[in-house]
Scaffold this motif. Structure first.
Motif, mmCIF file in Angstrom:
data_model
loop_
_atom_site.group_PDB
_atom_site.id
_atom_site.type_symbol
_atom_site.label_atom_id
_atom_site.label_comp_id
_atom_site.label_asym_id
_atom_site.label_seq_id
_atom_site.Cartn_x
_atom_site.Cartn_y
_atom_site.Cartn_z
ATOM 1 N N GLN A 17 0.933 -1.238 0.076
ATOM 2 C CA GLN A 17 0.181 0.009 -0.006
ATOM 3 C C GLN A 17 0.687 1.254 0.198
ATOM 4 N N SER A 69 -5.760 -0.797 -11.527
ATOM 5 C CA SER A 69 -5.054 -0.159 -12.521
ATOM 6 C C SER A 69 -3.717 0.736 -12.044
ATOM 7 N N ARG A 100 -7.675 3.546 -11.578
ATOM 8 C CA ARG A 100 -6.159 4.048 -11.320
ATOM 9 C C ARG A 100 -6.367 5.002 -10.419
ATOM 10 N N LEU A 160 -8.218 5.055 -7.838
ATOM 11 C CA LEU A 160 -8.639 4.373 -6.543
ATOM 12 C C LEU A 160 -7.133 3.966 -5.997
ATOM 13 N N GLY A 161 -6.534 3.283 -7.142
ATOM 14 C CA GLY A 161 -4.941 2.872 -6.526
ATOM 15 C C GLY A 161 -4.283 4.128 -5.875
ATOM 16 N N ILE A 162 -4.514 5.219 -6.746
ATOM 17 C CA ILE A 162 -3.683 6.424 -5.910
ATOM 18 C C ILE A 162 -4.263 6.763 -4.583
ATOM 19 N N SER A 184 -5.452 5.008 -2.445
ATOM 20 C CA SER A 184 -5.062 4.087 -1.509
ATOM 21 C C SER A 184 -3.496 3.883 -1.069
ATOM 22 N N SER A 185 -2.873 4.960 -1.955
ATOM 23 C CA SER A 185 -1.318 4.696 -1.615
ATOM 24 C C SER A 185 -0.858 6.268 -1.407
ATOM 25 N N LYS A 186 -1.588 7.273 -1.812
ATOM 26 C CA LYS A 186 -0.766 8.626 -1.706
ATOM 27 C C LYS A 186 -1.600 9.561 -1.063
ATOM 28 N N ALA A 217 -3.683 7.040 4.010
ATOM 29 C CA ALA A 217 -2.933 5.899 3.573
ATOM 30 C C ALA A 217 -1.418 5.999 3.964
ATOM 31 N N GLU A 243 -14.782 5.220 -0.086
ATOM 32 C CA GLU A 243 -14.742 5.404 -1.739
ATOM 33 C C GLU A 243 -16.072 5.199 -2.046
#
Lengths: 258, 269
Positions: free
Chosen positions: A141, A162, B154, B156-158, B160-162, B166, B175
């Protein structure tokens, strides 16, 4: 597509001096990500004791892998590293020591005598991040470039979105949730996906031709084993959406229903 | 405790600003003190959609740079006294938003407001990262087509990481999915992804489905958030969406194609 351990973003290559027709070679500059063994104190017995179990845990990752020996963290005044023994130890574990970084002039002379290269001293922040490969593992994460690097086998139970990448160093990667288009799974061993697989999967990343990919629902954009790849276009429609396994059979990538 | 909501998507033109305007107006109409912030520095639009473009004096960048205080920059909505707008700067670039500056402004707003709605610019660059960094909740505005779905994925990935939550290993951002520009007859014809197709990929709590509607364009041109047009299906769908965000149960509407049967054709023309 190349599946070497070149970092995807950093490698900058340029042509140098090609004038006549069909030159015999090109001179290029390329960036590589190498594991760095950072010596913290001069105790080769302790180094050996710590390194051997680490290599056993992920033998594929260290086999024929070039490594750099970092000397900058050693306490000043300890000039004699004992390169002969250290190199013997690393070679014995399958690694190929290629150079040293940091350290004093006398240590550099000793390294040159052992045919080691002296690498530039500067540590850029992104290089420091890459050293995480041998240092503690980074969680999925929080990794900055969205690469989760995990040592040994690894399990993921949340959706891989993605743009996210996960790499199981020296082991298998198992995913229980959907992998979306644009996501990347990498493993030195096998890859298992027990949900729709719509992204990319690269097994045997370090050249293990016996690695396999197993998907409960194959909709992948790209699958690859030890660099032999196939894009979605080349995957027969009859195999899509099915439970399949992918393996290498005499250098031919085969996709078969399970 | 104030909640910071980011309206985001990755892709442009999907209806983020329309949604930010409608949602903030909906929350304010229900009595919550709400402020809506335009993060699209250099391409500000929210003031137009909210109909306050002629009242902008100071903007978000002025506040961050200490050239104006918050009260000078906030514009009170004329239709709803609980709603305030913090416009973006049109003359600067996105780098004008610093992480610390944004954090200080949000902290200040959190003292007086219940909801802080952040209208994110398109893309995944600095402006969008600033808009989502401090979020507690995220509304992923998505059109029923593959490129929009992938961009939301994409994003959603950001998230959960940035995002701050997070990076500080706090409880993750809540979300929500909002499907906009939905045209049931095009779904039936197979020209658009259906609700289930989108949900299969994104797998999020569905806040609502906003039908494709002429009312949206008319509302933007007139500077009236479409939620004020309770005659239109889009306005009603946004009201449902706000209710669901606040925890009410509402059945999904406007999912089916209006059936033009023989009788309705005969009698209603």
């Amino acid at each position: 597509m190349s599946l070497t351990n070149e970092p995807p973003v950093q490698s900058a290559a340029h042509r140098a001096g090609a004038s006549s027709a069909s030159p015999a070679f090109e001179l290029k500059a390329a960036g590589f990500t190498l594991p760095v063994i950072r010596l913290l104190r001069l105790d080769l017995d302790a180094v050996e004791a710590e390194l051997v179990p680490k290599v056993r845990q992920a033998p594929g990752f260290f086999e024929h892998t070039p490594v750099v020996i970092e000397l900058s963290a050693l306490p000043a005044g300890e000039e004699d590293v004992g390169f002969a023994r250290l190199i013997g130890l690393l070679r014995g574990l399958g690694m190929i020591p290629v150079g040293v970084r940091g350290g004093s002039g006398a240590q550099h002379e000793a390294a040159k005598a052992m045919q080691l290269a002296i690498l530039a001293d500067s540590v850029k922040p992104d290089q420091a991040a890459n050293e995480a490969k041998v240092e503690p593992p980074v969680a999925v994460q929080t990794a900055e470039p969205q690469v989760g690097i995990e040592t040994g086998s690894h399990l993921i139970d949340r959706q891989v979105r993605s743009g996210q990448r996960v790499y199981a160093v020296g082991g298998d990667l198992t995913v229980l949730a959907p992998v979306n288009s644009g996501a990347e799974l990498m493993a030195d061993g096998n890859i298992h996906v027990y949900a729709p697989m719509r992204g990319r999967a690269m097994a045997g990343l370090h050249g293990d031709t016996t690695a396999r990919i197993f998907c409960a629902d194959l909709q992948a954009e790209l699958v690859s084993i030890a660099g032999h790849y196939r894009v979605s276009d080349k995957i027969p429609a009859a195999l899509k959406g099915r439970r399949i396994q992918i393996f290498l059979d005499h250098e031919v990538l085969r996709i078969e229903p399970l | 405790m104030a909640r910071t909501i980011v309206i985001t998507s990755g892709k442009g033109g999907v209806g983020k600003t329309t949604t930010a305007a409608a949602m903030s107006m909906g929350l304010a109409q229900r009595g919550h003190r709400t402020v809506v912030i335009d993060f699209d520095v250099g391409l500000r639009n929210l003031d137009l959609v909210m109909g306050c473009e002629r009242r902008v004096v100071y903007d978000f960048a002025n506040v961050i740079n200490g050239e104006a205080n918050l009260n000078q920059a906030l514009i009170r909505d004329k239709r709803c006294e609980n709603l305030f707008i913090l416009p973006a700067s049109q003359t600067r670039d996105k780098e004008a938003l610093t992480q610390d500056g944004v954090g200080q402004v949000l902290e200040e707003l959190a003292k007086t407001y219940d909801y802080i709605v952040c209208d994110s610019p398109a893309g995944i660059e600095h402006g969008a990262l600033m808009a989502m960094y401090y979020a507690d909740d995220a509304v992923l505005v998505t059109n029923p087509e593959v490129s929009s779905v992938r961009d939301s994925d994409r994003m959603l990935g950001i998230l959960s990481s940035k995002s701050r939550r997070a990076l500080e290993s706090e409880e993750p951002i809540r979300e929500f999915l909002l499907l906009t520009r939905y045209a049931p007859e095009r779904v039936t014809r197979g020209e658009m992804l259906g609700l289930e197709d989108v949900q299969e990929i994104l797998a999020l709590y569905m806040l609502g489905v906003i039908p494709e509607s002429k009312a949206v364009l008319n509302a933007s041109n007139a500077g009236h958030p479409v939620i004020l047009d309770q005659e239109s299906d889009a306005g009603l769908a946004y009201s449902d969406m706000v209710a669901r965000y606040l925890g009410e149960e509402r059945p999904m509407r406007f999912l089916d194609q209006e059936r033009k049967g023989l009788f309705s054709r005969l009698f209603r023309g």
